[in-house]
Write an enzyme that holds these catalytic residues in place. Structure first.
Site, PDB file in Angstrom:
ATOM      1  N   GLY A 175      -1.186  10.426  -0.203  1.00 48.75           N
ATOM      2  CA  GLY A 175      -2.355  10.330  -1.062  1.00 48.75           C
ATOM      3  C   GLY A 175      -3.252   9.135  -0.827  1.00 48.75           C
ATOM      4  N   GLN A 176      -2.988   8.383   0.217  1.00 50.19           N
ATOM      5  CA  GLN A 176      -3.813   7.197   0.437  1.00 50.19           C
ATOM      6  C   GLN A 176      -4.522   7.285   1.778  1.00 50.19           C
ATOM      7  OE1 GLN A 176      -1.506   3.642  -0.375  1.00 50.19           O
ATOM      8  NE2 GLN A 176      -0.212   4.790  -1.759  1.00 50.19           N
ATOM      9  N   GLU A 177      -5.460   8.202   1.820  1.00 47.18           N
ATOM     10  CA  GLU A 177      -6.184   8.492   3.064  1.00 47.18           C
ATOM     11  C   GLU A 177      -6.648   7.225   3.790  1.00 47.18           C
ATOM     12  OE1 GLU A 177      -6.877  11.344   4.566  1.00 47.18           O
ATOM     13  OE2 GLU A 177      -6.271  12.845   3.077  1.00 47.18           O
TER      14      GLU A 177
ATOM     15  N   LEU B 233      -5.480   4.328   3.867  1.00 49.33           N
ATOM     16  CA  LEU B 233      -4.440   3.473   4.443  1.00 49.33           C
ATOM     17  C   LEU B 233      -3.698   4.148   5.590  1.00 49.33           C
ATOM     18  CD1 LEU B 233      -3.012   1.951   1.167  1.00 49.33           C
ATOM     19  CD2 LEU B 233      -4.150   0.697   2.989  1.00 49.33           C
TER      20      LEU B 233
ATOM     21  N   GLY C 180       0.803  -1.225   0.000  1.00 51.74           N
ATOM     22  CA  GLY C 180       0.000   0.000   0.000  1.00 51.74           C
ATOM     23  C   GLY C 180       0.828   1.264   0.000  1.00 51.74           C
TER      24      GLY C 180
END
Ligand code: G3D
Ligand code: MG
Length: 198
Positions: free
Chosen positions: A75-77, A79, A50
């Protein structure tokens, strides 16, 4: 997946390695910068869960030979609860910025302020990578300093703005060296405070 500690333990020669987290808005150039750093001096890779994570070595100044474990987690809110446990004890923050994207400068400023305010990140040195300097209209460090409100960052943060182009790699290792200098300075200050309080 195991506990964060067992995952970290499984990383090769983590001893003496500094942990650095790369943050910034999407499309700022985080992944490009990470892989440019890596391919300039490839060491090893860790399977992506991830997020991207690479071990790179400094090539310039006092950071020459110093290993950095660099996490690209932005950018991977969804996770974030997961990666937060890996990046809690971070030695440095690299905030990657698109120096051309004036439309999203306010959003970048808010994101940086939010990161800086987080108690987990108190006093962690911040390298602002003023990326995409190859593009026409790229703002200069002095102007970005103002646009990002770096002087009001607070929470004990040292910061440096380093102009860069992640595609060619220009400025990346200079930036890592500047970050390393701040990490050393912070350690020195912490030691002095400890001595004073004895
Ligand atoms: P992110 O990981 O922060 O989301 P990426 O950003 O590394 O995926 O980069 C987003 C886009 O910006 C990519 O273009 C990438 O090639 C470009 N980019 C990154 N760094 C630079 C730079 O220094 N100069 C220029 N001109 N472009 C850069 P695409 O077209 O693939 O979306
Ligand atoms: Mg990316």
């Amino acid at each position: 997946m195991g506990k964060p500690s067992s995952f970290l333990d499984s990383l090769p020669s983590a001893q003496g390695t500094l942990h650095v987290v790369m943050l910034g808005l999407d499309s700022a150039g985080k992944t490009t910068a990470l892989y440019r750093l890596k391919f300039d001096q490839y060491l090893n890779t860790v399977p992506t869960i991830g997020f991207n994570c690479e071990k790179v070595k400094g090539t310039l100044g006092r950071s020459k030979g110093q290993a950095f474990l660099v996490w690209d987690v932005g950018g991977q809110e969804k996770l974030r609860p997961l990666w937060k446990s890996y990046t809690r004890c971070t030695d440095g923050i690299v905030f990657v910025l698109d120096s051309v994207d004036l439309e999203r400068m306010e959003e970048a400023k808010m994101e940086l302020a939010r990161t800086a305010r987080s108690p987990d990140n108190a006093g962690v040195p911040v390298l602002v990578l003023a990326n995409k300097q190859d593009l026409p209209g790229a703002k200069e460090p002095k102007e970005l300093e103002k646009l990002l409100g770096l002087h009001e960052l607070g929470n004990g943060h040292m910061w440096v703005v380093q102009p860069a182009c992640a595609i060619t790699g220009e400025g990346l290792f200079e930036g890592m060296d500047a970050l390393y200098e701040m990490i050393l300075k912070r350690r020195k200050l912490a030691k002095q405070v400890k001595k004073k309080n004895r």
